[in-house]
Design a protein around this motif. Sequence first.
Motif, PDB file in Angstrom:
ATOM      1  N   ARG A 129       0.882  -1.177  -0.119  1.00  0.00           N
ATOM      2  CA  ARG A 129       0.032   0.021  -0.091  1.00  0.00           C
ATOM      3  C   ARG A 129       0.917   1.460  -0.017  1.00  0.00           C
ATOM      4  NH1 ARG A 129      -5.245  -2.223   1.422  1.00  0.00           N
ATOM      5  NH2 ARG A 129      -6.242  -0.368   0.889  1.00  0.00           N
ATOM      6  N   THR A 130       0.369   2.502   0.308  1.00  0.00           N
ATOM      7  CA  THR A 130       1.050   3.534   0.286  1.00  0.00           C
ATOM      8  C   THR A 130       0.787   4.256   1.303  1.00  0.00           C
ATOM      9  OG1 THR A 130      -0.704   4.951  -0.765  1.00  0.00           O
ATOM     10  CG2 THR A 130       0.804   3.859  -2.386  1.00  0.00           C
ATOM     11  N   ALA A 131       1.605   5.398   1.816  1.00  0.00           N
ATOM     12  CA  ALA A 131       1.290   6.022   3.168  1.00  0.00           C
ATOM     13  C   ALA A 131      -0.035   6.704   3.238  1.00  0.00           C
ATOM     14  CB  ALA A 131       2.411   7.506   3.270  1.00  0.00           C
ATOM     15  N   ASP A 132      -0.697   7.022   1.869  1.00  0.00           N
ATOM     16  CA  ASP A 132      -1.953   7.610   1.771  1.00  0.00           C
ATOM     17  C   ASP A 132      -3.017   6.557   2.512  1.00  0.00           C
ATOM     18  OD1 ASP A 132      -1.024   9.925   0.783  1.00  0.00           O
ATOM     19  OD2 ASP A 132      -1.611   9.188  -1.154  1.00  0.00           O
ATOM     20  N   ASP A 133      -2.862   5.495   2.452  1.00  0.00           N
ATOM     21  CA  ASP A 133      -3.576   4.330   3.001  1.00  0.00           C
ATOM     22  C   ASP A 133      -3.719   4.237   4.421  1.00  0.00           C
ATOM     23  OD1 ASP A 133      -4.497   3.313   0.578  1.00  0.00           O
ATOM     24  OD2 ASP A 133      -2.762   2.357   0.182  1.00  0.00           O
ATOM     25  N   LEU A 134      -2.819   4.985   5.010  1.00  0.00           N
ATOM     26  CA  LEU A 134      -2.566   4.897   6.633  1.00  0.00           C
ATOM     27  C   LEU A 134      -3.420   5.877   7.242  1.00  0.00           C
ATOM     28  CD1 LEU A 134       1.319   4.327   6.817  1.00  0.00           C
ATOM     29  CD2 LEU A 134      -0.693   2.561   6.942  1.00  0.00           C
ATOM     30  N   GLY A 135      -4.169   6.717   6.422  1.00  0.00           N
ATOM     31  CA  GLY A 135      -4.979   7.659   6.891  1.00  0.00           C
ATOM     32  C   GLY A 135      -4.619   8.825   8.156  1.00  0.00           C
ATOM     33  N   ASP A 136      -5.354   8.381   8.941  1.00  0.00           N
ATOM     34  CA  ASP A 136      -4.763   9.519  10.299  1.00  0.00           C
ATOM     35  C   ASP A 136      -3.778   8.940  11.318  1.00  0.00           C
ATOM     36  OD1 ASP A 136      -6.251  11.496   9.020  1.00  0.00           O
ATOM     37  OD2 ASP A 136      -8.099  11.037  10.458  1.00  0.00           O
ATOM     38  N   LEU A 137      -3.364   7.708  10.772  1.00  0.00           N
ATOM     39  CA  LEU A 137      -2.399   6.797  11.838  1.00  0.00           C
ATOM     40  C   LEU A 137      -1.085   7.913  12.005  1.00  0.00           C
ATOM     41  CD1 LEU A 137      -2.356   3.294  11.110  1.00  0.00           C
ATOM     42  CD2 LEU A 137      -3.771   4.270  12.734  1.00  0.00           C
ATOM     43  N   GLU A 138      -0.680   7.905  13.286  1.00  0.00           N
ATOM     44  CA  GLU A 138       0.513   8.807  13.660  1.00  0.00           C
ATOM     45  C   GLU A 138       1.689   7.871  13.729  1.00  0.00           C
ATOM     46  OE1 GLU A 138      -0.268  11.627  16.559  1.00  0.00           O
ATOM     47  OE2 GLU A 138      -2.002  12.196  15.846  1.00  0.00           O
ATOM     48  N   LEU A 139       2.308   7.649  12.660  1.00  0.00           N
ATOM     49  CA  LEU A 139       3.515   6.823  12.721  1.00  0.00           C
ATOM     50  C   LEU A 139       4.711   7.439  12.324  1.00  0.00           C
ATOM     51  CD1 LEU A 139       1.671   3.640  10.894  1.00  0.00           C
ATOM     52  CD2 LEU A 139       2.133   3.980  13.427  1.00  0.00           C
ATOM     53  N   ASP A 140       4.960   8.476  12.729  1.00  0.00           N
ATOM     54  CA  ASP A 140       5.994   9.382  12.591  1.00  0.00           C
ATOM     55  C   ASP A 140       7.528   8.585  12.524  1.00  0.00           C
ATOM     56  OD1 ASP A 140       4.427  11.372  12.283  1.00  0.00           O
ATOM     57  OD2 ASP A 140       4.584  12.208  14.328  1.00  0.00           O
ATOM     58  N   GLU A 141       7.685   7.742  13.431  1.00  0.00           N
ATOM     59  CA  GLU A 141       8.953   7.150  13.528  1.00  0.00           C
ATOM     60  C   GLU A 141       9.092   5.979  12.528  1.00  0.00           C
ATOM     61  OE1 GLU A 141       5.998   4.663  16.108  1.00  0.00           O
ATOM     62  OE2 GLU A 141       6.219   6.782  15.929  1.00  0.00           O
ATOM     63  N   LEU A 142       7.858   5.679  11.694  1.00  0.00           N
ATOM     64  CA  LEU A 142       8.051   4.871  10.601  1.00  0.00           C
ATOM     65  C   LEU A 142       7.824   5.449   9.242  1.00  0.00           C
ATOM     66  CD1 LEU A 142       6.099   1.975  12.182  1.00  0.00           C
ATOM     67  CD2 LEU A 142       8.437   1.966  12.081  1.00  0.00           C
ATOM     68  N   ALA A 143       8.034   6.872   9.222  1.00  0.00           N
ATOM     69  CA  ALA A 143       7.843   7.533   8.095  1.00  0.00           C
ATOM     70  C   ALA A 143       9.034   7.174   7.261  1.00  0.00           C
ATOM     71  CB  ALA A 143       8.214   9.048   8.280  1.00  0.00           C
ATOM     72  N   GLY A 144       8.400   7.230   5.627  1.00  0.00           N
ATOM     73  CA  GLY A 144       9.205   6.577   4.711  1.00  0.00           C
ATOM     74  C   GLY A 144       9.233   5.022   4.540  1.00  0.00           C
ATOM     75  N   GLN A 145       8.677   4.495   5.405  1.00  0.00           N
ATOM     76  CA  GLN A 145       8.540   2.957   5.273  1.00  0.00           C
ATOM     77  C   GLN A 145       7.393   2.595   4.325  1.00  0.00           C
ATOM     78  OE1 GLN A 145       9.027   0.548   8.688  1.00  0.00           O
ATOM     79  NE2 GLN A 145      11.016   1.782   9.297  1.00  0.00           N
ATOM     80  N   THR A 146       7.285   1.440   3.726  1.00  0.00           N
ATOM     81  CA  THR A 146       6.021   0.932   2.996  1.00  0.00           C
ATOM     82  C   THR A 146       5.147   0.158   3.864  1.00  0.00           C
ATOM     83  OG1 THR A 146       7.664   0.947   1.039  1.00  0.00           O
ATOM     84  CG2 THR A 146       5.598  -0.246   0.835  1.00  0.00           C
ATOM     85  N   PRO A 147       4.063   0.449   3.765  1.00  0.00           N
ATOM     86  CA  PRO A 147       2.867  -0.303   4.474  1.00  0.00           C
ATOM     87  C   PRO A 147       2.415  -1.624   3.656  1.00  0.00           C
ATOM     88  CG  PRO A 147       1.857   1.803   3.614  1.00  0.00           C
ATOM     89  CD  PRO A 147       3.231   1.724   3.415  1.00  0.00           C
ATOM     90  N   TYR A 148       2.122  -2.713   4.126  1.00  0.00           N
ATOM     91  CA  TYR A 148       1.529  -3.843   3.596  1.00  0.00           C
ATOM     92  C   TYR A 148       0.268  -4.316   4.501  1.00  0.00           C
ATOM     93  CZ  TYR A 148       5.601  -4.515   0.585  1.00  0.00           C
ATOM     94  OH  TYR A 148       6.644  -4.649  -0.604  1.00  0.00           O
ATOM     95  N   PHE A 149      -0.816  -4.527   3.652  1.00  0.00           N
ATOM     96  CA  PHE A 149      -1.737  -4.979   4.535  1.00  0.00           C
ATOM     97  C   PHE A 149      -1.788  -6.693   4.452  1.00  0.00           C
ATOM     98  CE2 PHE A 149      -4.724  -1.105   4.434  1.00  0.00           C
ATOM     99  CZ  PHE A 149      -3.763  -0.225   4.957  1.00  0.00           C
TER     100      PHE A 149
END
Length: 158
Positions: free
Chosen positions: A54-74
Amino acid sequence: MGHTSRQRIIRTSAAALAVPALLLLSACGSSGGEIGDEVRITDGTMTVTAIEERTADDLGDLELDELAGQTPYFVSYEVVFNDGKSDLNENFWKAKASSGEASPINVLDFGGDFDCTGLGEVSDGKAEGCQLIMVPEGATLESVSFGGAGTWRAPKAE
């Protein structure tokens, strides 16, 4: 040089034991492998049904600042519970990326727009869920596993 009767018995016995031992080992646990493979877990069975980058946009309002730049997978999955069971320890998720370990993130559902929040409602002993995995920048997800019960390979990027 000839073999004594005792040597032949030992060799024959060892060979005779090797086949059942291999059959037993292959039946121990359910390792999964591919998306869609079902594995036994402590309280039932689990099947990973999809792994999506997925993309960072798919994380919505989650605040994952320490993981910025990482790629989310569902990671989407289904669980069929044994009679009377209805809980899943979501801390058992593990993931491997091409650069090493990835980070499973357990997200609690307090409402909102984010829909990858662990195990959903159990109905008739069954439930669907979604596990968020964050993979370091520049790496790809290789596999996910649950509690040593099974490992599923992520699809290769096209």
